[in-house]
Write a protein that holds these residues in place. Sequence first.
Motif, mmCIF file in Angstrom:
data_model
loop_
_atom_site.group_PDB
_atom_site.id
_atom_site.type_symbol
_atom_site.label_atom_id
_atom_site.label_comp_id
_atom_site.label_asym_id
_atom_site.label_seq_id
_atom_site.Cartn_x
_atom_site.Cartn_y
_atom_site.Cartn_z
ATOM 1 N N TRP A 15 -12.251 -1.535 -3.151
ATOM 2 C CA TRP A 15 -12.198 -2.895 -2.598
ATOM 3 C C TRP A 15 -13.253 -3.139 -1.518
ATOM 4 O O TRP A 15 -13.490 -4.280 -1.123
ATOM 5 N N GLY A 16 -13.871 -2.066 -1.035
ATOM 6 C CA GLY A 16 -14.845 -2.218 0.037
ATOM 7 C C GLY A 16 -14.231 -2.725 1.322
ATOM 8 O O GLY A 16 -14.913 -3.374 2.136
ATOM 9 N N SER A 17 -12.951 -2.390 1.524
ATOM 10 C CA SER A 17 -12.253 -2.937 2.691
ATOM 11 C C SER A 17 -11.038 -2.081 3.024
ATOM 12 O O SER A 17 -10.214 -1.794 2.136
ATOM 13 N N PHE A 18 -10.920 -1.701 4.286
ATOM 14 C CA PHE A 18 -9.706 -1.015 4.739
ATOM 15 C C PHE A 18 -8.518 -1.972 4.726
ATOM 16 O O PHE A 18 -7.383 -1.568 4.473
ATOM 17 N N THR A 19 -8.800 -3.246 5.008
ATOM 18 C CA THR A 19 -7.731 -4.250 5.040
ATOM 19 C C THR A 19 -7.095 -4.418 3.661
ATOM 20 O O THR A 19 -5.868 -4.443 3.523
ATOM 21 N N LYS A 20 -7.937 -4.512 2.632
ATOM 22 C CA LYS A 20 -7.410 -4.667 1.269
ATOM 23 C C LYS A 20 -6.692 -3.392 0.818
ATOM 24 O O LYS A 20 -5.633 -3.461 0.166
ATOM 25 N N ALA A 21 -7.251 -2.246 1.152
ATOM 26 C CA ALA A 21 -6.610 -0.969 0.797
ATOM 27 C C ALA A 21 -5.234 -0.864 1.453
ATOM 28 O O ALA A 21 -4.269 -0.403 0.837
ATOM 29 N N ALA A 22 -5.144 -1.295 2.719
ATOM 30 C CA ALA A 22 -3.865 -1.270 3.425
ATOM 31 C C ALA A 22 -2.853 -2.177 2.738
ATOM 32 O O ALA A 22 -1.677 -1.836 2.595
ATOM 33 N N SER A 23 -3.316 -3.357 2.284
ATOM 34 C CA SER A 23 -2.427 -4.291 1.588
ATOM 35 C C SER A 23 -1.926 -3.710 0.275
ATOM 36 O O SER A 23 -0.749 -3.819 -0.065
ATOM 37 N N VAL A 24 -2.816 -3.070 -0.475
ATOM 38 C CA VAL A 24 -2.443 -2.477 -1.778
ATOM 39 C C VAL A 24 -1.371 -1.405 -1.600
ATOM 40 O O VAL A 24 -0.432 -1.297 -2.401
ATOM 41 N N HIS A 25 -1.499 -0.599 -0.545
ATOM 42 C CA HIS A 25 -0.567 0.506 -0.323
ATOM 43 C C HIS A 25 0.574 0.147 0.632
ATOM 44 O O HIS A 25 1.389 1.017 0.982
#
Length: 304
Positions: A15-25
């Motif tokens: 995702w190129g984003s820690f924010t999106k990765a955090a949302s996914v998990h």
Amino acid sequence: MNISQLQYLISAAQWGSFTKAASVHHLTVPTISQSIKQLEDELNTVIFYRTKKGVFPTAEGELILQHAATVLKNIEYMQSALLSLKEESLESITISTIPGFVPQVVQTMLELLNTYPTLKVKMIEGDTQTVMKDVQEGYANMGLLSYPKSQRNTLYDWLPIVEGNAVLIMNTRSSLRFFKTISPEDLHNEVFVLYKDEHIETIAHTLMSANHTNRIALITNNMDALCQMIVHGNAITIAPDFILNALSSIYREQLVTVPLQQFSTDKAVLGRITRTDEPISKMVEEFTTKLINLVQNAKGSSLD
């Protein structure tokens, strides 16, 4: 390093984003960021460039991501293999059988449970036509039935388990017990009780044809009812000789068989049927092997 860290790493790169990765998990951004920072410290390398537009893997990070993806894929393969192994050990089978062989099916099931304690077996009882229908329509993985050796439907794979001759069965008080073989002319004023089977009924009508004083009093697929009528009601019945091995010792001790003269060459077979268009499962094969050993040992002979 753990599986979760690798999963967070792949998501952040995807995702190129820690924010999106955090949302996914379903985690907070600091949790994702801290996890990846711990991984970078452990590997002593920078995995991502952090920018205002997102995160991007470094050259070292690309290498780490490739290996991380391989590790996660191998873990997925391992989990899938483990699940298959568990499903195999928890496999269930459905058996449709004519009632005469229920005791042998139960005994075989008990033996198989020693090896597969979580095995689930569903047993359906029915006449020959019902067993064939259950298998053909997919309600049962296998069917057990008795059939003439000369008649086999091509819709099924037929595996003979044991074969024998049609015999007349009577109680130990019957005068018929002294005959070496029996023909229609030998039967007078006899009361027949029959197992519900087209082949058995055909033999019975042939035997009864010589004298109108013979009659059929009961047609059923309840083996206990048949045995009681023979033992206590002086009735007679027709069955393959190997059927006695499926009866309790209480009945076996009170019954006598005499060969039928006209049907000595028409072998009856106890066999397994399965659908021709479906593979046979390992559990069905193991069940069949144990059943064959049980039945043939009881009869004292085996098939080629």
